[in-house]
Design a protein around this motif. Structure first.
Motif, PDB file in Angstrom:
ATOM      1  N   ALA A 150     -14.098  -4.259  -6.197  1.00 45.67           N
ATOM      2  CA  ALA A 150     -14.629  -5.523  -5.839  1.00 45.67           C
ATOM      3  C   ALA A 150     -13.989  -6.683  -6.602  1.00 45.67           C
ATOM      4  CB  ALA A 150     -16.260  -5.625  -6.177  1.00 45.67           C
ATOM      5  N   ASN A 151     -13.020  -6.284  -7.402  1.00 38.72           N
ATOM      6  CA  ASN A 151     -12.245  -7.286  -8.082  1.00 38.72           C
ATOM      7  C   ASN A 151     -10.786  -7.093  -8.095  1.00 38.72           C
ATOM      8  OD1 ASN A 151     -14.733  -8.260 -10.100  1.00 38.72           O
ATOM      9  ND2 ASN A 151     -14.896  -6.230 -10.063  1.00 38.72           N
ATOM     10  N   THR A 152     -10.424  -6.071  -7.525  1.00 39.95           N
ATOM     11  CA  THR A 152      -8.954  -5.845  -7.396  1.00 39.95           C
ATOM     12  C   THR A 152      -8.041  -6.805  -6.483  1.00 39.95           C
ATOM     13  OG1 THR A 152      -9.121  -4.257  -5.663  1.00 39.95           O
ATOM     14  CG2 THR A 152      -8.879  -3.473  -7.838  1.00 39.95           C
ATOM     15  N   ASP A 153      -8.966  -7.505  -5.360  1.00 38.55           N
ATOM     16  CA  ASP A 153      -8.246  -8.611  -4.348  1.00 38.55           C
ATOM     17  C   ASP A 153      -8.564  -9.857  -4.979  1.00 38.55           C
ATOM     18  OD1 ASP A 153      -7.171  -9.875  -2.429  1.00 38.55           O
ATOM     19  OD2 ASP A 153      -8.789  -9.423  -1.082  1.00 38.55           O
ATOM     20  N   GLU A 155       3.556 -15.104  -4.296  1.00 40.11           N
ATOM     21  CA  GLU A 155       2.107 -15.088  -4.597  1.00 40.11           C
ATOM     22  C   GLU A 155       1.565 -13.815  -3.946  1.00 40.11           C
ATOM     23  OE1 GLU A 155       0.227 -18.770  -3.963  1.00 40.11           O
ATOM     24  OE2 GLU A 155       1.315 -19.935  -5.679  1.00 40.11           O
ATOM     25  N   LEU A 156       1.683 -13.628  -2.714  1.00 34.73           N
ATOM     26  CA  LEU A 156       1.181 -12.501  -2.062  1.00 34.73           C
ATOM     27  C   LEU A 156       1.548 -11.204  -2.667  1.00 34.73           C
ATOM     28  CD1 LEU A 156       1.345 -13.673   1.973  1.00 34.73           C
ATOM     29  CD2 LEU A 156      -0.572 -13.592   0.526  1.00 34.73           C
ATOM     30  N   PHE A 157       2.719 -11.022  -2.802  1.00 39.23           N
ATOM     31  CA  PHE A 157       3.281  -9.852  -3.432  1.00 39.23           C
ATOM     32  C   PHE A 157       2.372  -9.707  -4.917  1.00 39.23           C
ATOM     33  CE2 PHE A 157       6.578  -9.715  -0.618  1.00 39.23           C
ATOM     34  CZ  PHE A 157       6.727  -8.476  -0.465  1.00 39.23           C
ATOM     35  N   GLY A 158       2.463 -11.024  -5.549  1.00 42.61           N
ATOM     36  CA  GLY A 158       1.504 -10.847  -6.980  1.00 42.61           C
ATOM     37  C   GLY A 158       0.128 -10.528  -6.679  1.00 42.61           C
ATOM     38  N   PHE A 159      -0.399 -10.835  -5.747  1.00 41.90           N
ATOM     39  CA  PHE A 159      -1.848 -10.558  -5.576  1.00 41.90           C
ATOM     40  C   PHE A 159      -2.274  -9.086  -5.368  1.00 41.90           C
ATOM     41  CE2 PHE A 159      -3.132 -15.255  -4.848  1.00 41.90           C
ATOM     42  CZ  PHE A 159      -3.855 -15.226  -5.691  1.00 41.90           C
ATOM     43  N   ARG A 160      -1.397  -8.589  -4.362  1.00 39.95           N
ATOM     44  CA  ARG A 160      -1.359  -7.105  -3.939  1.00 39.95           C
ATOM     45  C   ARG A 160      -0.912  -6.166  -4.964  1.00 39.95           C
ATOM     46  NH1 ARG A 160      -2.336  -6.900   1.531  1.00 39.95           N
ATOM     47  NH2 ARG A 160      -1.953  -8.898   2.745  1.00 39.95           N
ATOM     48  N   SER A 161      -0.102  -6.540  -6.032  1.00 38.74           N
ATOM     49  CA  SER A 161       0.207  -5.710  -7.075  1.00 38.74           C
ATOM     50  C   SER A 161      -0.787  -5.383  -7.936  1.00 38.74           C
ATOM     51  CB  SER A 161       1.477  -6.359  -7.768  1.00 38.74           C
ATOM     52  OG  SER A 161       1.029  -7.562  -8.550  1.00 38.74           O
ATOM     53  N   ILE A 162      -1.639  -6.130  -8.071  1.00 31.40           N
ATOM     54  CA  ILE A 162      -2.858  -6.134  -9.122  1.00 31.40           C
ATOM     55  C   ILE A 162      -3.545  -4.609  -8.642  1.00 31.40           C
ATOM     56  CG2 ILE A 162      -5.046  -6.857  -9.753  1.00 31.40           C
ATOM     57  CD1 ILE A 162      -4.182  -9.821  -9.324  1.00 31.40           C
ATOM     58  N   ASP A 163      -3.850  -4.429  -7.543  1.00 30.11           N
ATOM     59  CA  ASP A 163      -4.412  -3.459  -6.754  1.00 30.11           C
ATOM     60  C   ASP A 163      -3.456  -2.173  -7.314  1.00 30.11           C
ATOM     61  OD1 ASP A 163      -6.384  -1.701  -5.553  1.00 30.11           O
ATOM     62  OD2 ASP A 163      -4.996  -1.422  -3.956  1.00 30.11           O
ATOM     63  N   LEU A 164      -2.039  -2.569  -6.920  1.00 30.44           N
ATOM     64  CA  LEU A 164      -1.053  -1.075  -7.340  1.00 30.44           C
ATOM     65  C   LEU A 164      -1.175  -0.856  -8.857  1.00 30.44           C
ATOM     66  CD1 LEU A 164       2.332  -1.189  -5.998  1.00 30.44           C
ATOM     67  CD2 LEU A 164       1.925  -0.679  -8.261  1.00 30.44           C
ATOM     68  N   ILE A 165      -1.303  -1.666  -9.466  1.00 34.00           N
ATOM     69  CA  ILE A 165      -1.305  -1.615 -10.951  1.00 34.00           C
ATOM     70  C   ILE A 165      -2.506  -0.628 -11.579  1.00 34.00           C
ATOM     71  CG2 ILE A 165      -1.409  -2.361 -13.374  1.00 34.00           C
ATOM     72  CD1 ILE A 165       0.505  -4.890 -12.317  1.00 34.00           C
ATOM     73  N   GLY A 217       0.841  -1.206   0.102  1.00 30.65           N
ATOM     74  CA  GLY A 217      -0.021   0.086  -0.078  1.00 30.65           C
ATOM     75  C   GLY A 217       0.818   1.257   0.112  1.00 30.65           C
ATOM     76  N   ILE A 218       2.027   1.196   0.851  1.00 33.14           N
ATOM     77  CA  ILE A 218       2.928   2.412   0.753  1.00 33.14           C
ATOM     78  C   ILE A 218       3.458   2.576  -0.859  1.00 33.14           C
ATOM     79  CG2 ILE A 218       4.894   3.485   1.867  1.00 33.14           C
ATOM     80  CD1 ILE A 218       4.161   1.966   4.398  1.00 33.14           C
ATOM     81  N   ALA A 219       3.974   1.406  -1.268  1.00 31.34           N
ATOM     82  CA  ALA A 219       4.648   1.165  -2.486  1.00 31.34           C
ATOM     83  C   ALA A 219       3.513   2.170  -3.680  1.00 31.34           C
ATOM     84  CB  ALA A 219       4.895   0.127  -2.925  1.00 31.34           C
ATOM     85  N   ALA A 220       2.164   1.662  -3.491  1.00 29.72           N
ATOM     86  CA  ALA A 220       1.257   2.045  -4.228  1.00 29.72           C
ATOM     87  C   ALA A 220       0.930   3.657  -4.237  1.00 29.72           C
ATOM     88  CB  ALA A 220      -0.242   1.154  -3.953  1.00 29.72           C
ATOM     89  N   LEU A 221       1.007   4.169  -3.174  1.00 32.26           N
ATOM     90  CA  LEU A 221       0.962   5.417  -2.744  1.00 32.26           C
ATOM     91  C   LEU A 221       1.936   6.353  -3.391  1.00 32.26           C
ATOM     92  CD1 LEU A 221       0.081   6.824   0.732  1.00 32.26           C
ATOM     93  CD2 LEU A 221       2.070   8.081  -0.730  1.00 32.26           C
ATOM     94  N   PHE A 222       3.252   5.875  -3.061  1.00 32.69           N
ATOM     95  CA  PHE A 222       4.300   6.572  -3.677  1.00 32.69           C
ATOM     96  C   PHE A 222       4.441   6.641  -5.468  1.00 32.69           C
ATOM     97  CE2 PHE A 222       7.032   5.599   0.131  1.00 32.69           C
ATOM     98  CZ  PHE A 222       6.598   6.679   0.720  1.00 32.69           C
ATOM     99  N   THR A 223       3.962   5.457  -6.050  1.00 31.59           N
ATOM    100  CA  THR A 223       3.768   5.171  -7.265  1.00 31.59           C
ATOM    101  C   THR A 223       2.695   5.913  -7.832  1.00 31.59           C
ATOM    102  OG1 THR A 223       4.591   2.893  -6.985  1.00 31.59           O
ATOM    103  CG2 THR A 223       3.883   3.651  -9.125  1.00 31.59           C
ATOM    104  N   ILE A 224       1.726   6.017  -7.148  1.00 31.34           N
ATOM    105  CA  ILE A 224       0.517   7.126  -7.480  1.00 31.34           C
ATOM    106  C   ILE A 224       1.036   8.518  -7.634  1.00 31.34           C
ATOM    107  CG2 ILE A 224      -1.777   8.129  -6.743  1.00 31.34           C
ATOM    108  CD1 ILE A 224      -2.421   5.208  -5.567  1.00 31.34           C
TER     109      ILE A 224
END
Length: 316
Positions: free
Chosen positions: A268-271, A209-219, A114-121
């Motif tokens: 509803a679909n990102t996770d 796999e956990l990182f992969g799942f969470r990266s979908i929301d980031l992308i 989530g922090i990585a997503a914030l910075f990338t945003i």
């Protein structure tokens, strides 16, 4: 194609020339380190010496809940799976993963995406908008490259930065995990339940796999921020809307989950992990459905970014 890669290279130079970029990278590393220090020296993980007795007691409570408390079929299935996993651990002497261990720490570190997503945003929101505000977009357009390649190069640079943040998060959590907790319990497998039986999985594979799942929301959030930045030419608007949706979107979907149409909402679909460790937010949803919805949203965001940028007049 060489022009495209040159554009990507130039955009990456712009990103890493900013002091703010390195501050964000430093903050991410610092947060990972501080959590490791807190887990090691402050947090009380509790005794794990009699873990078999603890799991047996938990199974007794879960069994009682199954027999007495009214619940949905999906909830019953989850409790039965939990009981089966606990029984497998007791029977095969597979100790639960402790938080103050290498793997426990790395699993906790996946939440920092989530922090990585914030910075990338923040980076994505300013990529195209800053070109307009600084007037440098005119310098890009006089080059012998199409507007499509300019947009794609900017977006590709954002994805590369997002990938860097994920790799940095994974590598630093691994290194700090070894530093603080060593390799104790490194052979412990991850247990999952599939088709009526318990399956042992390599823990490194599970964490990836956990990182992969969470990266979908980031992308998806980065793509949304990039689209808003391109359409409205405002980095502050892109950051504000994207962060607001990132923090409130999942809660909004939870509130609306009783309605069937809520399954068409992006959040509803990102996770996708909801299909492997839990139940879908809306009854009837499947992983295939969520993947299709994500592709539709992604195509929509990409189309708007390309179309608006290609049609926009930048002479003024």
């Amino acid at each position: 194609m060489s022009h495209f890669f040159r554009l990507v290279h130039n955009e990456n130079i712009k990103i890493y020339k900013r002091m703010g970029t390195w501050v964000m990278i430093g903050i991410l590393i610092l947060v990972v380190a501080l959590v490791g220090i807190f887990t090691k020296f402050v947090l009380d993980p509790g005794s794990n010496a009699d873990w078999k007795a603890q799991l047996s007691a938990e199974n007794a409570q879960l069994t009682e809940s199954l027999e007495s408390a009214p619940m949905l079929e999906a909830q019953k299935r989850l409790l039965k799976e939990r009981i089966a996993l606990n029984e497998y651990r007791i029977e095969h002497d597979v100790e639960p993963i402790k938080r103050d261990s290498l793997w426990g720490y790395m699993v906790d570190a996946t939440t920092f995406t989530g922090i990585a997503a914030l910075f990338t945003i923040v980076i994505a929101a300013g990529m195209v908008a800053s070109e307009f505000s600084w007037g440098t977009v005119k310098l890009l357009l006089i080059r012998p490259v199409s507007r499509t390649k300019i947009v794609l190069a900017n977006y590709a640079s954002n994805l590369l930065f997002a990938l860097l943040m994920l790799l940095l998060l994974f590598s630093t959590s691994f290194l700090f995990g070894i530093l603080f907790f060593g390799f104790g319990g490194a052979e412990t497998p991850y247990l999952s339940y599939s088709n009526g039986r318990v399956i042992e999985q390599n823990m490194v594979t599970h964490i990836i796999e956990l990182f992969g799942f969470r990266s979908i929301d980031l992308i998806m959030m980065v793509t949304l921020a990039f689209m808003i930045s391109t359409v409205f030419r405002s980095s502050s608007l892109a950051i504000g809307i994207s962060l607001f949706l990132m923090f409130t979107g999942p809660q909004l979907v939870q509130l609306l989950s009783q309605y069937d149409w809520a399954k068409y909402i992006l959040f509803a679909n990102t996770d996708l992990q909801q299909y492997t460790t839990g139940t879908p937010l809306v009854e009837g949803m499947t992983m295939t459905f969520s993947i299709v919805m994500l592709l539709i949203y992604f195509a929509l965001f990409a189309f708007l970014s390309l179309y608006i940028f290609k049609k926009r007049d930048v002479a003024a």
